[in-house]
Motif scaffolding. Structure first.
Motif, PDB file in Angstrom:
ATOM      1  N   CYS A   1      -9.346  10.957  11.515  1.00  0.00           N
ATOM      2  CA  CYS A   1      -8.141  10.737  11.837  1.00  0.00           C
ATOM      3  C   CYS A   1      -7.790   9.077  11.570  1.00  0.00           C
ATOM      4  CB  CYS A   1      -7.638  11.265  13.108  1.00  0.00           C
ATOM      5  SG  CYS A   1      -5.913  11.064  13.802  1.00  0.00           S
TER       6      CYS A   1
ATOM      7  N   CYS B   1      -6.425   7.929  15.408  1.00  0.00           N
ATOM      8  CA  CYS B   1      -7.508   7.709  16.749  1.00  0.00           C
ATOM      9  C   CYS B   1      -9.005   7.633  16.125  1.00  0.00           C
ATOM     10  CB  CYS B   1      -7.271   8.876  17.673  1.00  0.00           C
ATOM     11  SG  CYS B   1      -7.663  10.632  17.113  1.00  0.00           S
TER      12      CYS B   1
ATOM     13  N   THR C   1     -10.988  10.216  15.265  1.00  0.00           N
ATOM     14  CA  THR C   1     -11.791  11.295  15.524  1.00  0.00           C
ATOM     15  C   THR C   1     -12.023  12.113  14.392  1.00  0.00           C
ATOM     16  OG1 THR C   1     -10.485  11.438  17.608  1.00  0.00           O
ATOM     17  CG2 THR C   1     -11.820  13.504  17.039  1.00  0.00           C
TER      18      THR C   1
ATOM     19  N   CYS D   1      -5.059  16.655  13.956  1.00  0.00           N
ATOM     20  CA  CYS D   1      -6.147  16.135  14.630  1.00  0.00           C
ATOM     21  C   CYS D   1      -5.895  16.562  16.080  1.00  0.00           C
ATOM     22  CB  CYS D   1      -5.764  14.439  15.187  1.00  0.00           C
ATOM     23  SG  CYS D   1      -6.955  13.787  15.962  1.00  0.00           S
TER      24      CYS D   1
ATOM     25  N   CYS E   1      -5.492  13.568  18.978  1.00  0.00           N
ATOM     26  CA  CYS E   1      -4.230  13.063  19.472  1.00  0.00           C
ATOM     27  C   CYS E   1      -2.991  13.686  18.917  1.00  0.00           C
ATOM     28  CB  CYS E   1      -4.344  11.621  18.839  1.00  0.00           C
ATOM     29  SG  CYS E   1      -4.113  11.461  16.909  1.00  0.00           S
TER      30      CYS E   1
ATOM     31  N   PHE F   1      -2.207  13.954  15.792  1.00  0.00           N
ATOM     32  CA  PHE F   1      -1.424  13.391  14.418  1.00  0.00           C
ATOM     33  C   PHE F   1      -1.399  14.777  13.332  1.00  0.00           C
ATOM     34  CE2 PHE F   1      -2.096  11.383  10.259  1.00  0.00           C
ATOM     35  CZ  PHE F   1      -1.326  10.616  10.285  1.00  0.00           C
TER      36      PHE F   1
HETATM   37 ZN   LIG Z   1      -6.242  11.731  15.977  1.00  0.00          ZN
END
Ligand SMILES: [Zn+2]
Length: 443
Positions: A365, A368, A370, A381, A384, A386
């Motif tokens: 991501c 963030c 991840t 995501c 977060c 996204f």
């Molecule tokens: Zn994220």
């Protein structure tokens, strides 16, 4: 070759392809000459191999010409002296490429070894080809004592400026036979303005893929601008070709080779190959043109793409990967024309493409860091929230990695603008329902 005198500062060369028609006698003569050019290549090849048996070094071009004059002067007959020289030059170039690849540690580099049956003929400007005194035709020379082939003088305009390029500015040309389309064409080197070089601090990061052949991300002062070029039509063409060719191949296998029916089916196969080849060629040009224009609009001066070279190799049936790579995926990967696309983009931008490691670029991501496992074409995501086009995520991550050397969170104050364009070839087979399209994403 007086090439340099024909280009001005700030210009480079491109190849203009002009379809031509040859009358019966010229048609046969041109074919004969292409076979002769191949025999000449084979002779030079055999001579250099013979030479290597007794010497530690490579022969000089002068020595090679001597072998020809002494042993097979007849092979020069019917070819212009410059055409002969260019064939020899090509072989010597291939040998020196092989040497430098070897020196740089490439153990798979092989010296030229393949015999040819056919070679396009190359004519130098002012010698091999010239404009006839009436100024209306071009004459291709086949050496002393042989009739020239005269063709109507084509009109060539620059595709970007629309400016007509007078024949005095053309470089060398090749007479080529397309065996699938069964047509002759002239490939003429013509000058074209060099593309603008852009600002080297502005990076265009490209994610290459099968569904979307190219996705470009460029960072501006207040946003990440992303262009997704959709390749759906090119995919439809590939699918059409695969299924049609498979059916024809099946029918061909049940015929007697050379029979009337066999010839008819084989001609059909060639027609389909020629048609789909040119459609795919056109799609690659459209894709790279759209990317080059997008880069120019953003003044980008560097191109970075993810490195997946070797992906095709690992798709062979090796045990560990056999389960994951279905037959279909393997075929799709091997038909992926990314190499050709990269070359075209380099020509259109005048820049060399840099390759960087792209592992995890489509999963991480950008907001963030991840790692997610996106399904379908969208990226969401779970950490977060996204949400973005999946290929855009890949391109943004490559952009950040190219800039910082590693994946880092993007500037979340900047918005992501995604623009979708299609590369649509002129030829389009009829297709059924499109699968896997996410409404609203165009992907
Ligand atoms: Zn994220």
């Amino acid at each position: 070759m007086k090439r340099s005198a024909r280009t001005k500062d700030g210009e480079t060369w491109r190849v203009a392809i002009v379809p031509i028609r040859l009358s019966g006698a010229d048609y046969r003569r041109a074919h004969e000459a292409c076979h002769k050019a191949a025999s000449l290549w084979n002779f030079f090849l055999a001579s250099i191999q013979e030479y290597w048996k007794e010497n530690e070094t490579d022969p000089t071009e002068k020595e090679m010409r001597h072998f020809l004059y002494e042993q097979r002067p007849d092979l020069r007959d019917g070819l212009h002296a410059h055409t002969v020289q260019l064939i020899l030059g090509d072989l010597m170039d291939a040998v020196s490429t092989y040497r430098s690849n070897r020196d740089s540690g490439d153990k798979n580099a092989r010296a030229p070894h393949r015999e040819k049956n056919y070679r396009p003929l190359e004519f130098t400007a002012g010698f091999g080809w010239r404009v006839t005194p009436d100024g209306r035709r071009i004459a291709l020379s086949f050496g002393k004592g042989h009739k020239r082939i005269a063709l109507p003088l084509p009109e060539i305009a620059d595709p970007k400026t629309g400016e007509i390029l007078p024949s005095e500015r053309w470089g060398s040309m090749q007479l080529c036979w397309d065996r699938n389309a069964r047509k002759w064409s002239l490939h003429i080197s013509v000058p074209t303005p060099k593309p603008p070089q852009g600002n080297p601090d502005i990076i265009a990061a490209i994610d290459e893929g099968i569904i979307n052949p190219m996705t470009v991300a460029i960072e501006t002062e207040d946003s990440y601008d992303v262009l997704v070029v959709n390749g759906r039509h090119a995919r439809a063409v590939k699918h059409y070709r695969n299924t049609r060719i498979a059916t024809l191949q099946e029918k061909l296998s049940r015929c007697v080779k050379g029979s009337k029916r066999w010839r008819k089916l084989n001609a059909k196969r060639k027609r389909i190959e020629a048609m789909t080849d040119s459609a795919l060629h056109n799609a690659n040009h459209q894709t790279t043109r759209k990317v080059a224009d997008f880069m120019q609009a953003h003044d980008a001066g560097r191109i970075v793409t993810g490195d997946v070279r070797g992906i095709e190799k690992s798709t062979r049936k090796d045990e560990a990967k056999r389960v994951r790579n279905t037959k279909n995926q393997r075929r799709r990967l091997s038909q992926w024309s990314r190499g050709r696309q990269e070359t075209l983009l380099e020509h259109k931008t005048g820049m060399a493409i840099e390759h960087i490691d792209e592992s995890w670029s489509s999963k991480t991501c950008p907001a963030c860091q991840t790692r997610n496992h996106p399904n379908g074409r969208g990226y969401h995501c779970h950490n977060c929230g996204f949400t973005c086009n999946r290929d855009a995520v890949g391109a943004i991550n490559i952009l950040i990695r190219a800039k910082n050397g590693s994946y880092q969170p993007m500037d979340t104050n900047k918005t992501v603008h995604v623009k979708y364009l299609r590369a649509t070839p002129i030829f389009q087979p009829k297709t059924g329902v499109e699968h896997g399209v996410i409404p609203g994403t165009g992907a």
